[in-house]
Design a protein around this motif. Sequence first.
Motif, mmCIF file in Angstrom:
data_model
loop_
_atom_site.group_PDB
_atom_site.id
_atom_site.type_symbol
_atom_site.label_atom_id
_atom_site.label_comp_id
_atom_site.label_asym_id
_atom_site.label_seq_id
_atom_site.Cartn_x
_atom_site.Cartn_y
_atom_site.Cartn_z
ATOM 1 N N CYS A 1 -28.304 -5.066 3.104
ATOM 2 C CA CYS A 1 -26.992 -4.958 2.455
ATOM 3 C C CYS A 1 -27.118 -4.265 1.106
ATOM 4 O O CYS A 1 -26.261 -3.455 0.727
ATOM 5 C CB CYS A 1 -26.370 -6.342 2.278
ATOM 6 N N ASP B 1 -19.253 -0.760 3.064
ATOM 7 C CA ASP B 1 -17.884 -0.978 3.544
ATOM 8 C C ASP B 1 -17.601 -0.151 4.786
ATOM 9 O O ASP B 1 -17.040 -0.648 5.766
ATOM 10 C CB ASP B 1 -16.873 -0.646 2.443
ATOM 11 N N LYS C 1 -18.164 -7.551 8.563
ATOM 12 C CA LYS C 1 -18.358 -8.476 7.447
ATOM 13 C C LYS C 1 -18.112 -9.920 7.893
ATOM 14 O O LYS C 1 -18.819 -10.835 7.466
ATOM 15 C CB LYS C 1 -17.431 -8.107 6.288
ATOM 16 N N ILE D 1 -20.311 -8.527 0.590
ATOM 17 C CA ILE D 1 -19.339 -8.340 1.674
ATOM 18 C C ILE D 1 -18.062 -9.155 1.428
ATOM 19 O O ILE D 1 -17.254 -9.357 2.349
ATOM 20 C CB ILE D 1 -19.950 -8.711 3.043
ATOM 21 N N ARG E 1 -17.484 -12.339 0.913
ATOM 22 C CA ARG E 1 -17.350 -13.579 1.667
ATOM 23 C C ARG E 1 -18.002 -14.752 0.931
ATOM 24 O O ARG E 1 -18.342 -15.758 1.550
ATOM 25 C CB ARG E 1 -17.986 -13.438 3.065
#
Length: 336
Positions: free
Chosen positions: A218, A228, A236, A276, A278
Motif C-alpha cells: 500500500c 486509489d 478498499k 485506504i 478505513r
Amino acid sequence: MSLAAGPGRGGGGAQGQLPEELQLVVEKHVAYIQSLDTRREELEYHLTEHLRISGIYWGLTALHLLGHPDALPREGVLDFVFICLHENGGFSPAPGHDPHMLYTLSAVQILAMVDGFGELEKKVPDGKTKVARYIASLQRANGTFAGDEWGETDTRFMYGALNALSLLGLLPQQQPDQPPMIDIPAAMAHVKACQNFDGGFGSEPGAESHSGQVFTCCGALSIAGEIDSYLGEAGKDRLGAWLSERQLPSGGLNGRPEKLVDVCYSWWVMSSMAMIDRLHWIDKGKLTAFILQCQDADEGGLADRPGDMVDVFHTVFGIAGLSLLGHPGLVEVDAA
C-alpha cells in the motif's frame, strides 16, 4: 511515515485529564530512548548491531511523536550515519557491515528528519544522486528490488526504494525533465501481482497475505500515486475487511490469521487502513488500552505484549499507533 503538528498535539495538558491507565508516560519513554546508546556493556547492545541505524531512526521517530525531536544530539546522529555510508552510495546498519536497501532507507529517513541533506552534499559531491543511483541499481527486470548485491527480493525493498527516492526528491514524477532512474510501471505491476484473493498482499506473487507486506505494498502504491486508481472503493472494502479482522478480543492486532497480537501491528495494520480511508473500522478504544498495557510505566519503552521486555522497535510502532488513534499529547502522524 511523515509527521505534522496537529490540533491539540505536542502538549501534555489533554493527557493529564485521562485516567491513569490511559496515560502515556512521555518523559519515561524519552529517557528510555536516550539511554539506549549508554548500554554498551550489555550483550543485547552488541547482538543488535546489525539493526543499529534503523534503531536510531526508530528512536528519533518516537521522540518526534512524543514532542521531543531534539532529545538526541544531532551532530552525533549525523556522524554515525555518515560512518555507515559506502562508496557505492548505500548505507550499512553499522560500520563493518555491507550496505542494504533497508538501512539505506533508514539513513535517508534520518537525514530527512534532522535536515541533514545539506551535510550529505558537503560530505559527498552529488551525494543525494549517488544514494539514488545505488537504490536504482537494485531494481530487477521484473520491476522488483533486491535488498543488496546478493539478490534477495521482497516488497519491503521496493517500498524502501520508493520511500527513500521520494524523500531525496528523485522519483521519476519528481523529475519529469530527467530520464527516470527507476521503472515505476514495472514496479507497480509487481506490487499488484502480490495481491491475493483475500484482498491482502504477500512478499511476492502467491505468498501468504501479511499485515507488514500489506503496509509495504500500500505504501508503494501510495507513493506512486496509484492506490486509489488500483484498489477503488470495492478493493478498499475487501482489503479493509481483511485488515479489520486482525483485531482480536484483547484489542491488539495480529499480522495474519491465527497469530498472536503484537503492538507493532498497531502501525502496520492501522497505517494501511489510513491509506485506504478505513481506519474507523478498528475499535480504537480497545486498541488504545492494549497499546498502553504494553508500556513499562516505571522505566519507559513498550513491549510486543503486556509483561514482555521493552525494545525500541515496539516502542516506536506502539507510539505511532497511538498517534494514528489521536492519543492526546502526541504529534500527529500522517500515514499517507
